[in-house]
Design a protein around this motif. Structure first.
Motif, PDB file in Angstrom:
ATOM      1  N   TYR A 360      23.648   2.463  -9.809  1.00  0.00           N
ATOM      2  CA  TYR A 360      22.515   2.288  -9.248  1.00  0.00           C
ATOM      3  C   TYR A 360      21.566   1.463 -10.201  1.00  0.00           C
ATOM      4  CZ  TYR A 360      17.722   4.303  -7.864  1.00  0.00           C
ATOM      5  OH  TYR A 360      16.375   4.594  -7.527  1.00  0.00           O
ATOM      6  N   ASN A 401      15.398   2.451  -1.371  1.00  0.00           N
ATOM      7  CA  ASN A 401      14.160   2.451  -2.063  1.00  0.00           C
ATOM      8  C   ASN A 401      14.184   1.569  -3.218  1.00  0.00           C
ATOM      9  OD1 ASN A 401      13.028   4.313  -0.141  1.00  0.00           O
ATOM     10  ND2 ASN A 401      14.205   5.792  -1.149  1.00  0.00           N
ATOM     11  N   PRO A 403      13.446  -1.958  -4.678  1.00  0.00           N
ATOM     12  CA  PRO A 403      12.910  -3.004  -4.428  1.00  0.00           C
ATOM     13  C   PRO A 403      13.870  -4.314  -4.230  1.00  0.00           C
ATOM     14  CG  PRO A 403      11.820  -2.278  -6.135  1.00  0.00           C
ATOM     15  CD  PRO A 403      13.077  -1.246  -6.291  1.00  0.00           C
ATOM     16  N   GLY A 525      13.378  10.459   1.081  1.00  0.00           N
ATOM     17  CA  GLY A 525      13.661   9.132   0.755  1.00  0.00           C
ATOM     18  C   GLY A 525      14.275   8.296   1.840  1.00  0.00           C
ATOM     19  N   GLN A 529      10.709   8.888   7.134  1.00  0.00           N
ATOM     20  CA  GLN A 529       9.714   9.347   6.201  1.00  0.00           C
ATOM     21  C   GLN A 529       8.717   7.799   6.069  1.00  0.00           C
ATOM     22  OE1 GLN A 529      10.591  11.379   2.437  1.00  0.00           O
ATOM     23  NE2 GLN A 529      10.992  13.511   3.684  1.00  0.00           N
ATOM     24  N   ALA A 532       6.939   7.671   9.256  1.00  0.00           N
ATOM     25  CA  ALA A 532       5.937   8.776   9.138  1.00  0.00           C
ATOM     26  C   ALA A 532       4.682   8.401   8.344  1.00  0.00           C
ATOM     27  CB  ALA A 532       6.329  10.024   8.843  1.00  0.00           C
ATOM     28  N   ARG A 549      17.526  17.747   2.340  1.00  0.00           N
ATOM     29  CA  ARG A 549      18.194  17.354   0.851  1.00  0.00           C
ATOM     30  C   ARG A 549      18.807  18.424   0.412  1.00  0.00           C
ATOM     31  NH1 ARG A 549      15.533  17.557  -4.219  1.00  0.00           N
ATOM     32  NH2 ARG A 549      13.758  18.346  -3.117  1.00  0.00           N
TER      33      ARG A 549
ATOM     34  N   LEU B 394       9.464   3.524 -10.396  1.00  0.00           N
ATOM     35  CA  LEU B 394      10.689   3.655  -9.680  1.00  0.00           C
ATOM     36  C   LEU B 394      11.260   4.837  -9.650  1.00  0.00           C
ATOM     37  CD1 LEU B 394      12.241   0.031 -10.299  1.00  0.00           C
ATOM     38  CD2 LEU B 394      11.048   0.793  -8.363  1.00  0.00           C
ATOM     39  N   ALA B 397      11.349   7.548  -6.833  1.00  0.00           N
ATOM     40  CA  ALA B 397      12.457   7.292  -5.660  1.00  0.00           C
ATOM     41  C   ALA B 397      13.952   7.656  -6.261  1.00  0.00           C
ATOM     42  CB  ALA B 397      12.319   6.058  -5.298  1.00  0.00           C
ATOM     43  N   GLU B 398      13.922   7.615  -7.468  1.00  0.00           N
ATOM     44  CA  GLU B 398      15.304   7.906  -7.981  1.00  0.00           C
ATOM     45  C   GLU B 398      15.420   9.346  -8.197  1.00  0.00           C
ATOM     46  OE1 GLU B 398      15.316   6.975 -12.197  1.00  0.00           O
ATOM     47  OE2 GLU B 398      17.226   7.838 -12.233  1.00  0.00           O
ATOM     48  N   ALA B 400      13.778  11.896  -7.339  1.00  0.00           N
ATOM     49  CA  ALA B 400      13.028  13.033  -6.309  1.00  0.00           C
ATOM     50  C   ALA B 400      13.882  13.306  -5.286  1.00  0.00           C
ATOM     51  CB  ALA B 400      11.480  12.844  -6.060  1.00  0.00           C
ATOM     52  N   ASN B 401      14.864  12.185  -4.873  1.00  0.00           N
ATOM     53  CA  ASN B 401      15.430  12.797  -3.647  1.00  0.00           C
ATOM     54  C   ASN B 401      16.811  13.290  -3.895  1.00  0.00           C
ATOM     55  OD1 ASN B 401      13.289  11.582  -1.986  1.00  0.00           O
ATOM     56  ND2 ASN B 401      13.968   9.675  -2.725  1.00  0.00           N
ATOM     57  N   ASP B 524       7.771   3.999  -0.991  1.00  0.00           N
ATOM     58  CA  ASP B 524       8.954   4.318  -0.525  1.00  0.00           C
ATOM     59  C   ASP B 524       9.801   5.421  -1.515  1.00  0.00           C
ATOM     60  OD1 ASP B 524       8.526   2.945   1.597  1.00  0.00           O
ATOM     61  OD2 ASP B 524      10.014   1.216   0.997  1.00  0.00           O
ATOM     62  N   GLY B 525      10.279   6.471  -0.790  1.00  0.00           N
ATOM     63  CA  GLY B 525      10.961   7.424  -1.520  1.00  0.00           C
ATOM     64  C   GLY B 525      10.300   8.349  -2.338  1.00  0.00           C
ATOM     65  N   GLN B 529       5.181  10.029   1.134  1.00  0.00           N
ATOM     66  CA  GLN B 529       6.037  10.046   2.261  1.00  0.00           C
ATOM     67  C   GLN B 529       6.550  11.012   2.825  1.00  0.00           C
ATOM     68  OE1 GLN B 529       8.776   6.778   2.042  1.00  0.00           O
ATOM     69  NE2 GLN B 529       7.028   5.166   2.570  1.00  0.00           N
ATOM     70  N   LYS B 530       6.927  12.203   1.777  1.00  0.00           N
ATOM     71  CA  LYS B 530       7.410  13.444   2.109  1.00  0.00           C
ATOM     72  C   LYS B 530       6.251  14.126   2.819  1.00  0.00           C
ATOM     73  CE  LYS B 530      10.632  13.817  -1.602  1.00  0.00           C
ATOM     74  NZ  LYS B 530      10.639  12.429  -1.899  1.00  0.00           N
ATOM     75  N   ALA B 532       3.616  12.766   4.434  1.00  0.00           N
ATOM     76  CA  ALA B 532       3.427  12.331   5.609  1.00  0.00           C
ATOM     77  C   ALA B 532       4.421  12.790   6.700  1.00  0.00           C
ATOM     78  CB  ALA B 532       3.397  10.510   5.556  1.00  0.00           C
ATOM     79  N   ALA B 533       5.491  12.947   6.520  1.00  0.00           N
ATOM     80  CA  ALA B 533       6.771  13.298   7.232  1.00  0.00           C
ATOM     81  C   ALA B 533       6.258  14.898   7.655  1.00  0.00           C
ATOM     82  CB  ALA B 533       8.106  13.158   6.767  1.00  0.00           C
ATOM     83  N   THR B 544      -1.282   7.370   2.489  1.00  0.00           N
ATOM     84  CA  THR B 544      -0.418   7.671   1.181  1.00  0.00           C
ATOM     85  C   THR B 544      -0.968   6.536   0.269  1.00  0.00           C
ATOM     86  OG1 THR B 544       1.292   6.301   2.326  1.00  0.00           O
ATOM     87  CG2 THR B 544       1.521   8.689   2.458  1.00  0.00           C
ATOM     88  N   ARG B 549       6.835  -1.114  -2.785  1.00  0.00           N
ATOM     89  CA  ARG B 549       8.048  -1.133  -3.215  1.00  0.00           C
ATOM     90  C   ARG B 549       8.492  -2.548  -3.671  1.00  0.00           C
ATOM     91  NH1 ARG B 549      13.519  -2.199  -0.537  1.00  0.00           N
ATOM     92  NH2 ARG B 549      12.331  -2.029   1.507  1.00  0.00           N
ATOM     93  N   ARG B 550       8.372  -2.998  -4.917  1.00  0.00           N
ATOM     94  CA  ARG B 550       8.622  -4.367  -5.293  1.00  0.00           C
ATOM     95  C   ARG B 550       8.680  -4.392  -6.694  1.00  0.00           C
ATOM     96  NH1 ARG B 550       2.471  -6.352  -4.313  1.00  0.00           N
ATOM     97  NH2 ARG B 550       1.924  -6.230  -6.462  1.00  0.00           N
TER      98      ARG B 550
END
Lengths: 582, 582
Positions: A360, A401, A403, A525, A529, A532, A549, B394, B397-398, B400-401, B524-525, B529-530, B532-533, B544, B549-550
């Motif tokens: 990763y 996710n 970049p 993730g 989503q 959404a 998840r 970041l 995204a790493e 939380a999923n 993202d991630g 987004q959670k 929103a879904a 949101t 993501r960059r």
């Protein structure tokens, strides 16, 4: 009466002579082969470690004393000796136990483990806990079978020396990884074998660890003697044991790699019970890469110790200089590819979804930040069922996710090749392609690929169905079911898990009140989503269908698909329910 | 005229005698110290590698020949010699170059790199590309300063031996990591230094690599001789160079660890220009852990080579047996903790967000699947600006999923301690806590913590503002601004990045048409987004707010917050705009 009939727990081993235990080893080999010939499974690693496991359980007192198997795919004998032999003796119970150590099954197992190079760190942790609690149990890690090439093993050996606790580290040296052992360290192991453990440079001693060697790791008396001799040593010690992978089964001895893991086969010649034929995505991919090589593209196919799963053997034979197997070293597979891409080569890395997560940081820091055009082909990104250690639905949350990394999801062979060609033609950044796992599909009418363009397969109204990758056939079926209910839905192949198509998404507004995403991955993730959130501040409702998840333990793929509303009936029903609410 | 004035490119070094180059080294030390005393930066690593860098550029021909610095925080001299000295000589240009190698700055840099153990793999990739193209340039990797303990370094050394290309691997052995060098390998390096490279067990030789030793790595003549001697060797060779970290600056020599990286300081005594005082979260956390230890909880504080950032020095002094620094070995920090937790201990691991991603597989496979109650305290999870290699947004995204892993986001000191206590009281699985980066806040009225319960701070209607973690103050300010516009919004502290509160979320329906999430992380991630879904199939709209993501290169934190609508004015405007649309 067989010896095995008398063994119901490890203590029963003490009622037998060493000669009887040697006989037990042969009996166990027989039942191992009988079962795996029916169910498939890890053949070679288990045939090689039968004696080692018997001797350990004879000398030590499990579960007070604790054994931690690295990867744990070589724990079959351990399971047989610790009350679970029915799963090998009785076909009705063949599926009662997993192929890896599993604390839910037995107090003799401590970790659910299926990735490599973990044993020394985990066992070191148990050793620290033991010393904190003064319980004086003996802790053993069994590492080998290629796991020594993983960086985590090195980090753990390095720290074991510093922590300096009683810890027996058995290096089960069967001279093979999954594929051929790669890397300088295997040369050192070979020298140690050749010199009966006396070679002038010893990796383990260089790391500050005590070291002993056992020349015949399939001789129970030697093993018992060795374990007895080191049992009460108060510091970390490497016991390097030379074993024979595939021992006792001629086909496995003759082709160790093919017999690391094997599909069901016929005894005694080892021919497979079912031969898979017909088109498959890996051959199509390799043929396409071959064509690029013919046109002068400096492609290198790369892999981390599992070439067979990707049909890379023929490639390696045809292009030995264009094939790199780094061994079980996923981090290096990506960092090396990053350097190669920077130098102007076009590395194409073949990875299983579950193992690529070991790289990763390299994906993000080495590839992503540096925008290096490495192409990755990802296998097994799917709702998998079976063992949580190899669960396939976590890859989108991992890759999508990061970049600068584009994670594509083709649906057909035409789409796959178009995406691969696009990925190889661009030099803007890393591209991963989620190779579909639902068999080869075809759609000759697929338009050219452009990275942020969705493919609208059917223009309807009210509902838009987005079937990502292997979920396109489901979306197509649901389209038909909705049509039968009088709903003419729109059908979309998004083609990418993480690069949205704002133009197409905006055009859906007005004519659609519900967008439904379907993906074979965790919702958290994932793709749905993102959709959404895109529609969050608009009047378009979004229903995200995908995996929860969580780690799954005994569920089948079919049960999971049903639970997650990813079958034709459950998905349709979920959509109709959602429609009623809005 | 100083020597440095004559050096505008590496070739200029050839116009000088070795004695003059040795003088140049002192001049460079002077400008290094002058700048970092004003700006802060990596002090010790750069002071130690001045001569090494001069000698390399004298012997080799950059950028045709290529040098890859590991971590690259020791590349200041390289930058000075390759056309970028103004950034050290002229205070107006102090911020023109980054603290790491950066291809955007110079053709002499090949990778944007700030994580350790990457150099050998990257350089191996360049070597493969060179050989494919027959360009015959020389490739050098410079590794050291603690990077040797990372597993990726081992994977790469192991593979370098097998790839067997011209590759010079300089091991810059300054006898220190960021903190003290940890692990058995540093004992081997010490033995090699003691024996002038002749110790009986040599890690590098054991890995199949050629090896030479340079006893005085700050003597330019010795270094030139060594580089000349190995320059054209056609296989990988380790040149082990003994250097002095912090050389030429007394405070840095006396406390090497404190001077690895340093805030702005006064020359010559090294006293800091600004002393930070007052409450901070790390001291509060450690005081709480101390109390738990007093009550018999078997807590172990753990760390991977950066104890200073977490104030762990006092803890280590008070509880040497309850403190483990694994060195730069993030994977091992998690796997070892997994084993410890399984054994009944309560490991508490302190990590920076950017480095913990190096243990992604261990978080998922070792901790997550095994549901082991390891507690992790995460520093630097924020929109950071500055170098992309240490970008802080970041982490959600790493982490939380990952299934079974709870990633909490406290907002105040009371909340932080309540969450830490909860995490230590439960044994269901791993818990990470995102320690806020926006200074110590207080809210004595915070309710008890329960993992899936949001904290509703103010009940309003129409709009609900969710300020996650360090974004709570922003949400509070926006609440006031909306109030001034006649909107009485609801204010919510979600407390967790990834465990939703369905009851509270459902209660918001009806009274609210817009939910706004604010987070210091990539969208993202992430959290938004959670949400929103969750609301996707309902009549609640979701906006949101968070980071794109960059990777960011030169942007400041303030500019990023503004761009991402995370300042009071921009957030309020974005919300009012969204409100108009729905």
């Amino acid at each position: 009466m067989s010896i095995l009939e008398t063994i119901n727990q490890p203590a029963d081993l003490r009622d037998h002579s060493v000669a009887e235990l040697q006989q037990l080893a042969e009996e166990i080999r027989h039942v191992l082969l009988t079962k795996v010939s029916t169910t498939g499974g890890h053949v070679g690693p288990n045939l090689g470690s039968v004696e080692l496991t018997i001797a350990w359980h004879r000398v030590f007192n499990s579960p007070h004393d604790k054994i931690v198997f690295d990867v744990s795919h070589q724990s079959y004998t351990h399971k047989i000796l610790t009350g679970r032999k029915q799963a090998w003796l009785d076909p009705d119970h063949y599926h009662d136990v997993s192929g890896f150590t599993e604390p839910r099954e037995s107090e003799h197992d401590f970790f659910t483990i299926g990735h490599t190079s973990t044993s020394v760190g985990l066992a070191s942790g148990l050793a620290l806990a033991r010393d904190d609690q003064n319980t004086h149990d003996h802790i053993t890690a069994v590492i080998g079978d290629g796991s020594m090439s993983g960086g985590l093993a090195y980090e753990a050996l390095d720290n074991a020396a510093v922590l300096n606790r009683q810890l027996l580290i058995v290096v089960n040296d069967n001279q093979w990884s999954i594929a051929e052992n790669h890397g300088g360290i295997y040369q050192n192991l070979a020298e140690l074998r050749k010199t009966n453990g006396e070679a002038s440079n010893n990796l383990f001693k260089a790391l500050g660890l005590d070291y002993r060697y056992v020349a015949d790791g399939n001789d129970i008396q030697s093993l018992i003697d060795a374990f007895e001799a080191v049992k009460d040593i108060d510091h970390p010690l490497v016991l390097h044991i030379n074993t024979q992978k595939g021992r006792g089964f001629k086909p496995a001895l003759e082709n160790e790699e093919a017999w690391h893991w094997h599909v069901p086969f016929n005894l005694p010649d080892g021919s497979p019970k079912h031969v898979s034929t017909g088109e498959n995505y890996w051959d199509l991919i390799l043929a396409d890469l071959d064509e690029h090589v013919q046109h002068g593209v400096p492609i290198y196919a790369m892999n981390a110790a599992v070439p067979g799963g990707f049909h890379l053997k023929d490639w390696a034979a045809k292009y030995p200089k264009r094939y790199i197997d780094v061994g079980i070293a996923e981090q290096e597979s990506i960092t090396l590819a990053a350097g190669m891409a920077k130098g102007g080569l076009r590395p194409v890395v073949f990875h299983s979804a579950t193992f690529l997560q070991r790289a990763y940081d390299q994906l993000s820091h080495d590839l992503g930040i540096n925008s290096l055009p490495v192409v990755m082909l990802i296998n097994g990104g799917r709702i998998s069922g079976g063992d949580p250690t190899h669960q396939g639905d976590l890859d989108q949350a991992e890759l999508a996710n990061i970049p600068n990394l584009t994670y594509l999801a083709p649906t057909t062979k035409e789409d796959l090749i178009a995406q691969l060609d696009w990925a190889l033609a661009q030099t803007d950044g890393p591209v991963a392609i989620r190779v579909p796992s639902n068999g080869v599909h075809s759609d000759p009418l697929a338009p050219d690929f452009a990275p942020t363009k969705m493919h609208i397969l059917h223009h309807g109204t009210q509902i838009a169905l987005m079937g990502l990758g292997s979920m396109r056939p489901l979306a197509e079926t649901v389209l038909g079911k909705l049509s039968a209910q009088g709903i003419d839905a729109t059908l979309i192949d998004p083609r990418s898990t993480n690069t949205l198509d704002p133009e197409a998404l905006d055009q859906l507004r007005g004519f659609h009140k519900l967008v439904v995403t379907m993906e074979e991955g965790t919702l958290d993730g994932g793709f749905g989503q993102k959709i959404a959130a895109y529609y969050g501040p608009t009047d378009v409702n979004v229903l995200t269908l995908g995996a929860q998840r969580r780690f799954n333990h005994n569920e089948t793929r079919d049960a999971l698909l049903k639970e997650f509303n990813l079958t034709p009936d459950t998905a349709t029903q979920a959509i109709l329910n959602a429609l009623k609410e809005i």
